[in-house]
Design a protein around this motif. Structure first.
Motif, mmCIF file in Angstrom:
data_model
loop_
_atom_site.group_PDB
_atom_site.id
_atom_site.type_symbol
_atom_site.label_atom_id
_atom_site.label_comp_id
_atom_site.label_asym_id
_atom_site.label_seq_id
_atom_site.Cartn_x
_atom_site.Cartn_y
_atom_site.Cartn_z
ATOM 1 N N LEU A 1 0.827 -1.208 0.000
ATOM 2 C CA LEU A 1 0.000 0.000 0.000
ATOM 3 C C LEU A 1 0.862 1.259 0.000
ATOM 4 O O LEU A 1 0.482 2.289 -0.567
ATOM 5 C CB LEU A 1 -0.912 0.001 1.233
ATOM 6 N N LEU A 2 2.023 1.165 0.616
ATOM 7 C CA LEU A 2 2.923 2.320 0.700
ATOM 8 C C LEU A 2 3.634 2.598 -0.621
ATOM 9 O O LEU A 2 3.833 3.772 -0.984
ATOM 10 C CB LEU A 2 3.957 2.062 1.807
ATOM 11 N N THR A 3 4.007 1.553 -1.337
ATOM 12 C CA THR A 3 4.821 1.711 -2.547
ATOM 13 C C THR A 3 4.232 2.715 -3.539
ATOM 14 O O THR A 3 4.920 3.657 -3.953
ATOM 15 C CB THR A 3 5.051 0.340 -3.214
ATOM 16 N N PRO A 4 2.937 2.593 -3.936
ATOM 17 C CA PRO A 4 2.413 3.581 -4.879
ATOM 18 C C PRO A 4 2.343 4.993 -4.310
ATOM 19 O O PRO A 4 2.469 5.970 -5.058
ATOM 20 C CB PRO A 4 1.001 3.065 -5.207
ATOM 21 N N LEU A 5 2.161 5.116 -2.993
ATOM 22 C CA LEU A 5 2.114 6.450 -2.385
ATOM 23 C C LEU A 5 3.449 7.168 -2.537
ATOM 24 O O LEU A 5 3.500 8.384 -2.735
ATOM 25 C CB LEU A 5 1.758 6.349 -0.899
ATOM 26 N N LEU A 6 4.534 6.410 -2.447
ATOM 27 C CA LEU A 6 5.866 6.994 -2.614
ATOM 28 C C LEU A 6 6.148 7.292 -4.082
ATOM 29 O O LEU A 6 6.698 8.344 -4.427
ATOM 30 C CB LEU A 6 6.921 6.041 -2.053
ATOM 31 N N LEU A 7 5.760 6.361 -4.955
ATOM 32 C CA LEU A 7 5.982 6.560 -6.390
ATOM 33 C C LEU A 7 5.169 7.735 -6.931
ATOM 34 O O LEU A 7 5.621 8.446 -7.835
ATOM 35 C CB LEU A 7 5.632 5.279 -7.147
ATOM 36 N N GLN A 8 3.983 7.950 -6.372
ATOM 37 C CA GLN A 8 3.150 9.087 -6.786
ATOM 38 C C GLN A 8 3.831 10.425 -6.504
ATOM 39 O O GLN A 8 3.535 11.435 -7.149
ATOM 40 C CB GLN A 8 1.803 9.048 -6.059
ATOM 41 N N ARG A 9 4.743 10.426 -5.526
ATOM 42 C CA ARG A 9 5.496 11.640 -5.197
ATOM 43 C C ARG A 9 6.707 11.814 -6.113
ATOM 44 O O ARG A 9 7.522 12.708 -5.885
ATOM 45 C CB ARG A 9 5.959 11.571 -3.738
ATOM 46 N N SER A 10 6.808 10.936 -7.110
ATOM 47 C CA SER A 10 7.963 10.901 -8.021
ATOM 48 C C SER A 10 9.239 10.527 -7.282
ATOM 49 O O SER A 10 10.351 10.918 -7.681
ATOM 50 C CB SER A 10 8.134 12.239 -8.754
ATOM 51 N N TRP A 11 9.103 9.780 -6.194
ATOM 52 C CA TRP A 11 10.259 9.226 -5.495
ATOM 53 C C TRP A 11 10.589 7.867 -6.107
ATOM 54 O O TRP A 11 9.725 7.191 -6.658
ATOM 55 C CB TRP A 11 9.957 9.040 -4.014
ATOM 56 N N ASN A 12 11.842 7.477 -5.991
ATOM 57 C CA ASN A 12 12.258 6.156 -6.426
ATOM 58 C C ASN A 12 12.214 5.188 -5.250
ATOM 59 O O ASN A 12 12.594 5.548 -4.136
ATOM 60 C CB ASN A 12 13.669 6.198 -7.014
ATOM 61 N N ASN B 1 4.378 -9.310 -9.845
ATOM 62 C CA ASN B 1 3.217 -8.635 -9.255
ATOM 63 C C ASN B 1 3.604 -7.318 -8.598
ATOM 64 O O ASN B 1 2.887 -6.315 -8.705
ATOM 65 C CB ASN B 1 2.529 -9.543 -8.230
ATOM 66 N N LEU B 2 4.749 -7.321 -7.930
ATOM 67 C CA LEU B 2 5.180 -6.091 -7.270
ATOM 68 C C LEU B 2 5.525 -5.002 -8.273
ATOM 69 O O LEU B 2 5.229 -3.825 -8.052
ATOM 70 C CB LEU B 2 6.388 -6.363 -6.365
ATOM 71 N N GLN B 3 6.126 -5.394 -9.378
ATOM 72 C CA GLN B 3 6.507 -4.388 -10.369
ATOM 73 C C GLN B 3 5.294 -3.666 -10.948
ATOM 74 O O GLN B 3 5.394 -2.505 -11.359
ATOM 75 C CB GLN B 3 7.336 -5.040 -11.478
ATOM 76 N N LYS B 4 4.134 -4.318 -10.917
ATOM 77 C CA LYS B 4 2.900 -3.687 -11.416
ATOM 78 C C LYS B 4 2.485 -2.500 -10.550
ATOM 79 O O LYS B 4 1.735 -1.634 -11.008
ATOM 80 C CB LYS B 4 1.765 -4.719 -11.462
ATOM 81 N N LEU B 5 2.963 -2.472 -9.295
ATOM 82 C CA LEU B 5 2.609 -1.362 -8.407
ATOM 83 C C LEU B 5 3.134 -0.027 -8.918
ATOM 84 O O LEU B 5 2.665 1.026 -8.522
ATOM 85 C CB LEU B 5 3.156 -1.611 -6.991
ATOM 86 N N GLY B 6 4.145 -0.097 -9.799
ATOM 87 C CA GLY B 6 4.732 1.131 -10.324
ATOM 88 C C GLY B 6 4.138 1.602 -11.631
ATOM 89 O O GLY B 6 4.527 2.657 -12.141
ATOM 90 N N ASP B 7 3.174 0.864 -12.172
ATOM 91 C CA ASP B 7 2.622 1.208 -13.486
ATOM 92 C C ASP B 7 1.992 2.602 -13.486
ATOM 93 O O ASP B 7 1.125 2.914 -12.658
ATOM 94 C CB ASP B 7 1.569 0.179 -13.910
ATOM 95 N N GLY B 8 2.445 3.445 -14.391
ATOM 96 C CA GLY B 8 1.835 4.747 -14.602
ATOM 97 C C GLY B 8 2.152 5.784 -13.548
ATOM 98 O O GLY B 8 1.555 6.871 -13.561
ATOM 99 N N LEU B 9 3.087 5.498 -12.661
ATOM 100 C CA LEU B 9 3.399 6.445 -11.595
ATOM 101 C C LEU B 9 4.732 7.139 -11.867
ATOM 102 O O LEU B 9 5.542 6.687 -12.659
ATOM 103 C CB LEU B 9 3.423 5.724 -10.247
ATOM 104 N N GLY B 10 4.973 8.239 -11.174
ATOM 105 C CA GLY B 10 6.102 9.110 -11.507
ATOM 106 C C GLY B 10 7.463 8.566 -11.155
ATOM 107 O O GLY B 10 8.434 8.791 -11.869
ATOM 108 N N GLY B 11 7.553 7.862 -10.032
ATOM 109 C CA GLY B 11 8.850 7.370 -9.594
ATOM 110 C C GLY B 11 9.206 6.043 -10.234
ATOM 111 O O GLY B 11 8.389 5.401 -10.891
#
Length: 261
Positions: A19-30, A43-53
């Motif tokens: 749940l945390l991973t997309p919240l961080l990626l949305q901030r354009s953090w890596n 499955n985990l890599q899908k959490l980054g789909d379409g997000l800034g980080g």
């Protein structure tokens, strides 16, 4: 846009971590997410789909991290400025496994993080009952109920977590530019993000939405003036953003009452 940060997320396949991973990626953090099972990577890599980080998933066994030097090697490889510990055996399996991960590996990563000048924040996901002494805001009755729960039903988990929490607090105080933040939820649920109670809570039991735990973790990482502290949390009646702002501005620290405080 927020400034770019690199976050090392230990225990990346856990429910809170996912749940945390997309919240961080949305901030354009890596985010570099550490998991132990190669089958979980896709499955985990899908959490980054379409997000800034950028999301990087590494397969490593935290159970095999047996020294500060090994933890430091991973930190040096990833080069994070923030570290989040959301890993753990959770009291499952052999007692040795809980101690190896929840206590020993956690402590190695804490010490390695403090020894790395570029790391400025470390968030530990702990639990409300991880205490050595009764805080002034709990009655003796509440304390005894907590002891019956945390030191009996959850004995080895309690022992492992309270040891790591103490090390984070003590080590974190060694650097004025480092914040060791111990976020301490109650019984975890699958409810959506909601209002929270954060800080010195008058009760020692209750529910905490995992989504709210993740949301608060992201807010604490985002808070520029957050200090080394313990923060107890439950579902409550305060907006998460306001709760974090209040605790940071007032210097709330639930480690008060502990022998090392």
């Amino acid at each position: 846009m927020a400034s770019l940060h690199n976050v090392l997320l230990l225990g990346g396949n856990g429910k809170i971590a996912q749940l945390l991973t997309p919240l961080l990626l949305q901030r354009s953090w890596n985010v570099t997410s550490i998991i132990r099972d190669p089958a979980q990577v896709a499955n985990l890599q899908k959490l980054g789909d379409g997000l800034g980080g950028k999301l990087n998933v590494l397969v490593r066994s935290l159970e095999e991290v047996t020294s500060d030097a090994q933890a430091k090697s991973l930190i040096d490889e990833v080069k994070p400025d923030y570290v989040v510990w959301s890993a753990g055996a959770g009291g499952k399996g052999a007692p040795e496994r809980t101690y190896k991960i929840d206590r020993d590996a956690a402590i190695h990563f804490i010490r390695a993080s403090v020894a790395t000048p570029s790391v400025t924040k470390f968030v530990m996901i702990s639990f409300l009952g991880s205490r050595l002494a009764r805080p002034a805001w709990w009655s003796e009755e509440i304390w005894q109920q907590q002891l019956a729960t945390s030191r009996k039903a959850l004995q080895r988990y309690y022992e492992a977590k309270v040891a790591a929490d103490e090390v984070l607090y003590v080590e974190g105080k060694k650097r004025p530019d480092f914040a060791g933040i111990c976020l301490r939820p109650g019984r975890l649920t699958t409810e959506p993000v909601g209002k929270v109670g954060l800080g010195k809570l008058p009760v020692a039991s209750g529910t905490s939405s995992r989504a709210s735990v993740a949301h608060l973790t992201a807010l604490l990482l985002d808070a520029p003036n957050v200090k080394n502290s313990w923060l107890d949390m439950l579902d409550g009646d305060e907006d998460p953003e306001a709760a974090v702002k209040r605790c940071v501005e007032e210097g709330v620290d639930c480690a008060e009452g502990e022998p090392f405080f």
